[in-house]
Scaffold this motif. Structure first.
Motif, PDB file in Angstrom:
ATOM      1  N   THR B  46       0.799  -1.071   0.025  1.00  0.00           N
ATOM      2  CA  THR B  46       0.016  -0.037   0.055  1.00  0.00           C
ATOM      3  C   THR B  46       0.710   1.159   0.176  1.00  0.00           C
ATOM      4  O   THR B  46       0.623   2.204  -0.552  1.00  0.00           O
ATOM      5  CB  THR B  46      -0.765   0.187   1.370  1.00  0.00           C
ATOM      6  OG1 THR B  46      -1.900  -1.068   1.011  1.00  0.00           O
ATOM      7  CG2 THR B  46      -1.542   1.249   1.277  1.00  0.00           C
ATOM      8  N   GLN B  88      -7.625   0.137  -0.350  1.00  0.00           N
ATOM      9  CA  GLN B  88      -7.866  -1.104   0.486  1.00  0.00           C
ATOM     10  C   GLN B  88      -8.691  -1.053   1.540  1.00  0.00           C
ATOM     11  O   GLN B  88      -9.583  -1.912   1.744  1.00  0.00           O
ATOM     12  CB  GLN B  88      -6.188  -1.383   1.282  1.00  0.00           C
ATOM     13  CG  GLN B  88      -6.296  -2.615   2.141  1.00  0.00           C
ATOM     14  CD  GLN B  88      -4.861  -2.801   2.698  1.00  0.00           C
ATOM     15  OE1 GLN B  88      -3.852  -2.321   2.185  1.00  0.00           O
ATOM     16  NE2 GLN B  88      -4.809  -4.001   3.325  1.00  0.00           N
ATOM     17  N   ASP B 179      -5.806  -1.826  -4.934  1.00  0.00           N
ATOM     18  CA  ASP B 179      -5.343  -2.227  -3.642  1.00  0.00           C
ATOM     19  C   ASP B 179      -6.095  -3.118  -3.121  1.00  0.00           C
ATOM     20  O   ASP B 179      -7.169  -2.706  -2.440  1.00  0.00           O
ATOM     21  CB  ASP B 179      -4.994  -1.160  -2.811  1.00  0.00           C
ATOM     22  CG  ASP B 179      -4.083  -1.290  -1.537  1.00  0.00           C
ATOM     23  OD1 ASP B 179      -3.803  -2.523  -1.505  1.00  0.00           O
ATOM     24  OD2 ASP B 179      -3.480  -0.294  -0.892  1.00  0.00           O
ATOM     25  N   GLU B 180      -5.668  -4.366  -3.252  1.00  0.00           N
ATOM     26  CA  GLU B 180      -6.577  -5.586  -2.749  1.00  0.00           C
ATOM     27  C   GLU B 180      -8.236  -5.358  -2.957  1.00  0.00           C
ATOM     28  O   GLU B 180      -8.932  -5.479  -1.938  1.00  0.00           O
ATOM     29  CB  GLU B 180      -6.369  -5.929  -0.994  1.00  0.00           C
ATOM     30  CG  GLU B 180      -4.993  -5.726  -0.616  1.00  0.00           C
ATOM     31  CD  GLU B 180      -4.693  -6.539   0.763  1.00  0.00           C
ATOM     32  OE1 GLU B 180      -5.664  -7.139   1.376  1.00  0.00           O
ATOM     33  OE2 GLU B 180      -3.620  -6.360   0.952  1.00  0.00           O
TER      34      GLU B 180
HETATM   35 MG   LIG Z   1      -1.714  -2.766   2.118  1.00  0.00          MG
END
Ligand SMILES: [Mg+2]
Ligand SMILES: Nc1ncnc2c1ncn2[C@@H]1O[C@H](COP(=O)(O)OP(=O)(O)OP(=O)(O)O)[C@@H](O)[C@H]1O
Lengths: 331, 266
Positions: B46, B88, B179-180
């Motif tokens: 991140t 995220q 992000d994820e």
């Molecule tokens: Mg992360």
């Protein structure tokens, strides 16, 4: 589908037409100087709160600088007119320029300061303005204030009575509502609300938040300084003691009562918070405390504003009827 | 034939006080590819995205996007150059409708200032129509058109998360950083997500994907970079990464087990 939308627009237009009709007839119904002054104050407050709504209602930053903005609007217009002898309309223009400057001054700290720190700054701003007005005696007249400020006039026609001012200010309010509605219902209103919810996501969409916010502050401050000029040219007299943090609080209360973010809410709140204390005056010493108790209980129980609270049962009935309709339609 | 690079990180380093979160990282994301960044929790993934988007300043190193050095530029400037992103920990506008959320993402496409918006009815309506139609077509693509008037806070987490992709796509970015995106999604939402990414890739988008779910990563990626304690420990194709011993010890071993457990639980 389209029909339903038209129907809704029609109803809305009708609602506003009725409100406007009542507003225009009011002086003939009331015929009382004391109440005319109260109504003019309602109109002035509406203009200011429509601006505050952009910042505190939509962007969600608690601004307690209203009194300072209001004061500088009043003084800039009044001082200009008194010193030059020119028309209050030019004074109004000076107030607008003052609003632009204030917007820049308050807009930049709003970028860096969050939550309560920003609110404290705006309180500081109001205090500084008051101290300045009190101490610059030569320019501002100090605590004595400024007297004999000319009223607005058009081609020699002076708006020098309560009723005349009332009608002039209704026109001002209509213009203010127009601007406020156009902003709130536009991409800008949407952007302001998104800033309240999450500014990181807004910035990642390529938006220069500093620019957007400073312009919002300028717009809001112009509403505030115009309201100030309206005040000065209506009363003909202004003094620093009017512009305390208390009245900044009152403007925020107007927003909370009406419901944050909506134009009709802001207007409704301005009406209630201005008129209710006058209705309670009969209670003598207890009128203010009663007023604040009512307001705070109202905010406590209807956190989304009284307009939304009142319309909730109506919406429920409509939703229920729609459900029944569609259910019977399916058969 | 070697593709051109769209995003290039050269010796990018980030320190948080004593912690070296990203350590002299080199990444080369090729044009029109799906490049994944994987690694254990706290590896600095991140942080890397935050460095690319200017959310955090780099300690040293350079970030180039389409041949232009963007190190030190502001987030909104980088976004305007053509980088979109999801978060995220979702960052959506909870009190606004789904459609409004997406429309905000495209605000930058419009040109009218505050005063003109007030006065120019026709122009403002035109901009509004453009934004709405574009947002609606993206929602349609993501299978969420029917939810457009729902308030964001009333939508399930998975929908909120996928909506960020639509918001990021509003400005037609060249590169999208995810992000994820699969974290917290149920299997059917995850399948939907993979479909959306694949389809968007075919339409020409480039993706930089951070993801713990190895099915998603192995299915989608052209290239993979593996990060551990801020350091790149491996880079290559999915097949190469799958067989890399160091990657298995540092990350995949545990992650594969974790994924299997998750699937068993669901
Ligand atoms: Mg992360
Ligand atoms: N703003 C910050 N200040 C200080 N330390 C930070 C900051 N952001 C991240 N870190 C630290 O940097 C390291 C890398 O964090 P990062 O969030 O980039 O990891 P990650 O790879 O995304 O992990 P995860 O898979 O859990 O999301 C962690 O040790 C984290 O605690």
């Amino acid at each position: 589908m389209n029909n339903m939308k038209n129907n809704k627009n029609m109803k809305n237009a009708l609602k506003w037409a009725v409100v406007l009709a009542v507003v225009l007839c009011l002086p003939n119904i009331i015929r009382n100087d004391y109440w005319m002054v109260v109504f003019v104050r309602v109109l002035i407050n509406i203009v200011l709160v429509l601006g505050l709504n952009l910042i505190t209602g939509l962007i969600g930053q608690m601004n307690l600088g209203s009194a300072g903005i209001y004061a500088l609007g009043a003084y800039s217009s009044a001082l200009f007119v008194k010193n030059t002898g020119l028309s209050p309309w030019l004074g109004l223009l000076v107030a607008v320029v003052t609003g632009i400057v204030i917007g820049l001054v308050l807009g930049y700290p709003s970028l860096r300061l969050k939550g309560v720190y920003f609110s404290l700054t705006t309180i500081g701003f109001t205090q500084v303005v008051q101290i300045f007005l009190n101490n610059m005696t030569k320019v501002t007249g100090g605590s004595q204030g400024l007297k004999s400020i000319a009223p607005f006039s058009i081609f020699g026609f002076q708006f020098d009575s309560y009723i005349k001012s009332y009608y002039l200010y209704v026109a001002f309010v209509l213009i203010a509502i127009f601007c406020a509605v156009r902003i709130v219902n536009s991409k800008w209103g949407r952007l302001y609300r998104s800033l309240r919810d999450n500014s990181d996501a807004v910035e990642m969409s390529g938006i220069n938040i500093a620019d957007v916010k400073v312009k919002a502050f300028i717009a809001a401050a112009i509403f505030g300084t115009v309201a100030g000029a309206m005040y000065a040219h209506f009363y003909g007299y202004i003094s620093p003691s009017t512009y305390t943090v208390d009245i900044s609080m009152n403007f925020v209360l107007m927003l909370l009562v009406g419901g944050l973010g909506s134009v009709s809410g802001a207007m409704f709140g301005a009406v209630i918070v201005t008129i209710l204390p006058e209705l309670l005056r009969g209670l003598g010493n207890y009128y203010l405390i009663t007023f604040y108790i009512i307001i705070f209980l109202g905010i406590l129980f209807f956190p989304n504003g009284w307009v939304e609270a009142a319309s909730r049962p109506i919406k429920k009935i409509i939703a229920k009827r729609k459900k029944e309709e569609s259910a019977s339609g399916e058969k | 034939m070697e593709k051109n690079s769209i995003l290039k990180l050269t010796d990018v380093t980030k320190r948080f006080g004593g912690l070296l979160a990203v350590d002299a990282l080199n990444i080369d994301v090729k044009e029109h590819s799906i490049h994944s960044l994987i690694g254990p929790n706290g590896a600095g993934k991140t942080t890397t995205v935050n460095l690319i988007t200017g959310v955090l300043p780099v300690t040293s190193g350079t970030v180039e996007f389409m041949g232009q050095n963007v190190t030190g530029k502001k987030t909104y400037e980088i976004a305007r150059l053509g980088i979109g992103r999801t978060f995220q920990n979702i960052k959506v506008f909870q009190t606004m409708t789904l459609l409004e959320n997406i429309m905000v993402g495209g605000n930058q496409l419009t040109k009218m200032g505050l005063v003109r918006t007030i006065l120019d009815f026709k122009g403002a309506a035109g901009e509004e129509k453009m934004l709405r139609e574009k947002a609606e077509s993206l929602l349609d693509k993501l299978g969420m058109y029917h939810l457009r008037n729902e308030y964001m806070k009333n939508l399930p987490y998975g929908r909120q998360k996928i909506s960020e992709i639509a918001r990021a796509m509003m400005t037609d970015p060249k590169l999208i950083l995810l992000d994820e995106p699969a974290a917290g999604l149920n299997p059917s939402e995850r399948a939907e997500l993979v479909k959306v990414i694949q389809q968007s890739f075919e339409e020409g988008f480039t993706f930089f994907l951070i993801e713990h779910n190895m099915d998603v990563v192995m299915n989608l990626s052209d290239d993979i970079t593996v990060l551990s304690f801020g350091k790149k420990i491996a880079a290559g194709t999915p097949a190469q990464i799958r067989d890399n011993d160091e990657v298995i010890t540092a990350y995949l071993g545990s992650a594969f087990v974790k994924n299997k457990e998750q699937e068993g639980a669901e």
